[in-house]
Design a protein around this motif. Structure first.
Motif, mmCIF file in Angstrom:
data_model
loop_
_atom_site.group_PDB
_atom_site.id
_atom_site.type_symbol
_atom_site.label_atom_id
_atom_site.label_comp_id
_atom_site.label_asym_id
_atom_site.label_seq_id
_atom_site.Cartn_x
_atom_site.Cartn_y
_atom_site.Cartn_z
ATOM 1 N N ALA A 49 0.845 -1.290 0.018
ATOM 2 C CA ALA A 49 0.054 0.130 0.111
ATOM 3 C C ALA A 49 0.895 1.171 -0.054
ATOM 4 C CB ALA A 49 -0.902 0.001 1.342
ATOM 5 N N ARG A 50 1.922 1.052 0.901
ATOM 6 C CA ARG A 50 2.981 2.484 1.013
ATOM 7 C C ARG A 50 3.595 2.596 -0.475
ATOM 8 N NH1 ARG A 50 7.298 3.840 5.397
ATOM 9 N NH2 ARG A 50 8.545 5.553 4.227
ATOM 10 N N ARG A 51 3.911 1.558 -0.756
ATOM 11 C CA ARG A 51 4.559 1.787 -2.374
ATOM 12 C C ARG A 51 3.844 2.344 -3.546
ATOM 13 N NH1 ARG A 51 8.551 -3.821 -2.847
ATOM 14 N NH2 ARG A 51 9.963 -3.256 -1.409
ATOM 15 N N LEU A 52 2.610 1.842 -3.340
ATOM 16 C CA LEU A 52 1.713 2.181 -4.490
ATOM 17 C C LEU A 52 1.221 3.520 -4.285
ATOM 18 C CD1 LEU A 52 -0.197 -1.152 -5.119
ATOM 19 C CD2 LEU A 52 1.436 0.122 -6.400
ATOM 20 N N ALA A 53 1.113 4.056 -3.070
ATOM 21 C CA ALA A 53 0.918 5.599 -2.708
ATOM 22 C C ALA A 53 1.949 6.273 -3.171
ATOM 23 C CB ALA A 53 0.703 5.661 -1.097
ATOM 24 N N VAL A 54 3.138 5.991 -3.208
ATOM 25 C CA VAL A 54 4.308 6.790 -3.472
ATOM 26 C C VAL A 54 4.400 6.804 -5.106
ATOM 27 C CG1 VAL A 54 6.786 6.892 -3.714
ATOM 28 C CG2 VAL A 54 5.911 6.300 -1.629
ATOM 29 N N ARG A 55 3.996 5.546 -5.766
ATOM 30 C CA ARG A 55 3.886 5.679 -7.207
ATOM 31 C C ARG A 55 2.663 6.641 -7.731
ATOM 32 N NH1 ARG A 55 3.399 -0.009 -9.678
ATOM 33 N NH2 ARG A 55 5.498 0.046 -9.065
ATOM 34 N N ARG A 56 1.413 6.312 -6.790
ATOM 35 C CA ARG A 56 0.341 7.438 -7.304
ATOM 36 C C ARG A 56 0.689 8.848 -6.983
ATOM 37 N NH1 ARG A 56 -3.286 7.138 -10.620
ATOM 38 N NH2 ARG A 56 -3.001 4.953 -10.099
ATOM 39 N N MET A 57 1.483 9.217 -5.996
ATOM 40 C CA MET A 57 1.832 10.533 -5.863
ATOM 41 C C MET A 57 2.804 10.952 -7.125
ATOM 42 S SD MET A 57 0.598 11.834 -3.190
ATOM 43 C CE MET A 57 1.838 13.391 -2.828
ATOM 44 N N GLU A 58 3.775 10.077 -7.470
ATOM 45 C CA GLU A 58 4.506 10.611 -8.537
ATOM 46 C C GLU A 58 3.856 10.737 -10.084
ATOM 47 O OE1 GLU A 58 8.748 8.964 -10.707
ATOM 48 O OE2 GLU A 58 7.461 7.549 -9.538
#
Length: 168
Positions: A49-58
């Motif tokens: 979840a954290r990794r995908l949140a960073v990807r979404r922010m990017e």
């Protein structure tokens, strides 16, 4: 690329970036950008979840090393870890939703779990500096403008936080 949201009763809704841009240009897209995903209620699910949140922010214009992306990653990490540790119900996943409000320069982070009986404290708990836990909500409080929880019907709760993501 998964750019839509997935509800429990439906399969993944996949759209391309070009389709999303076309919808925005022709006026059919009225909701702020958002993303959600369902994750296993496990440490691995919280990490994903954290990794995908960073990807979404990017994808929303905030590079992974930006203050905004790091703040959202920390808030997602803490809320997801709490959902796994304190809100876990056997056989039930947790859901992460991110919504970008460009008018307010905020990202709303929502983590929903299936545990109704455990409520959040009204303020972050005080923590002993030597303690091994108890700092998660202090971080959430420090990094967000507002945070809280709402009950989810028929069961569960959603813990949310609004994180400022102004210019980097």
């Amino acid at each position: 690329m998964l750019t839509g949201t997935t509800a429990p009763e439906e399969g993944p809704r996949r759209t391309t970036a070009a389709a999303a841009t076309a919808a925005a240009l022709d006026g059919t897209a009225h909701e702020p950008p958002s993303w959600s995903g369902q994750f296993a209620s496990s440490p691995r699910g919280a990490q994903l979840a954290r990794r995908l949140a960073v990807r979404r922010m990017e994808e929303w214009g905030q590079p992974p090393e930006s203050d905004a992306s790091c703040a959202v990653a920390l808030v997602v990490g803490e809320l997801a870890a709490n959902a796994v540790r304190h809100g876990r119900t056997p056989g039930r996943d947790f859901r992460l939703r991110l919504a970008l409000d460009t008018a307010s320069d905020l990202v709303r982070v929502e983590v929903t779990d299936a545990a109704s009986e455990k409520r959040l404290p009204p303020a972050p708990p005080t923590s002993c500096p030597e303690g091994e836990s108890g700092r998660g909500l202090l971080l959430v409080d420090a990094l967000s403008l507002r945070w809280g929880s709402t009950p989810r019907r028929p069961v569960g709760k959603t813990v949310w936080a609004e994180v400022p993501v102004g210019a980097t």
